[in-house]
Scaffold this motif. Structure first.
Motif, mmCIF file in Angstrom:
data_model
loop_
_atom_site.group_PDB
_atom_site.id
_atom_site.type_symbol
_atom_site.label_atom_id
_atom_site.label_comp_id
_atom_site.label_asym_id
_atom_site.label_seq_id
_atom_site.Cartn_x
_atom_site.Cartn_y
_atom_site.Cartn_z
ATOM 1 N N SER A 139 0.841 -1.194 0.000
ATOM 2 C CA SER A 139 0.000 0.000 0.000
ATOM 3 C C SER A 139 0.877 1.245 0.000
ATOM 4 C CB SER A 139 -0.950 0.023 1.196
ATOM 5 O OG SER A 139 -0.230 0.170 2.385
ATOM 6 N N GLU B 21 0.385 5.631 0.641
ATOM 7 C CA GLU B 21 -0.533 6.668 1.096
ATOM 8 C C GLU B 21 -0.255 7.970 0.370
ATOM 9 O OE1 GLU B 21 -0.994 7.145 5.255
ATOM 10 O OE2 GLU B 21 -1.103 4.985 5.618
ATOM 11 N N TYR B 22 -1.337 8.648 -0.025
ATOM 12 C CA TYR B 22 -1.277 9.933 -0.711
ATOM 13 C C TYR B 22 -2.293 10.872 -0.093
ATOM 14 C CZ TYR B 22 1.255 7.352 -4.277
ATOM 15 O OH TYR B 22 2.175 6.580 -4.932
#
Length: 103
Positions: free
Chosen positions: A5, A7-8
């Motif tokens: 994964s 994250e943004y």
């Protein structure tokens, strides 16, 4: 099962004109913002059917020096033809009813 994964701050789906413009503008407003554009095609523009006619006003406002940066926009429109396409072939549509941005 573990999955990778990332994250943004902002995820934009689609690298069309609206998605790319949104990503550029967000980074202009806040360079520290993490922005990702997801495109299902193999590359940006993979789903374009034909060359686009571009009114450069929006691009001028977003990136004023885009011409100086060597953007591949070198062919000016010299003639417009609009057709309604169907099973029986094509039917020419006169230019006069077209919206202003299409002229």
């Amino acid at each position: 099962m573990s999955r990778e994964s990332m994250e943004y701050d902002v995820v934009i789906v689609g690298a069309g004109p609206a998605g790319l413009s949104a990503a550029i503008r967000l980074k202009q407003l806040d360079p520290d913002l993490s922005v990702v554009v997801l495109e299902k095609g193999s590359e940006v523009g993979a789903h374009i059917l034909s060359g686009a006619v571009l009114d450069p006003a929006g691009l001028d406002a977003l990136i004023p020096d885009w011409r100086d940066r060597g953007a591949p926009d070198t062919t000016e429109v010299s003639d417009d033809r609009f057709y309604l396409l169907g099973k029986g072939g094509r039917m020419k549509i006169p230019n006069w009813p077209m919206p202003g941005f299409m002229k």
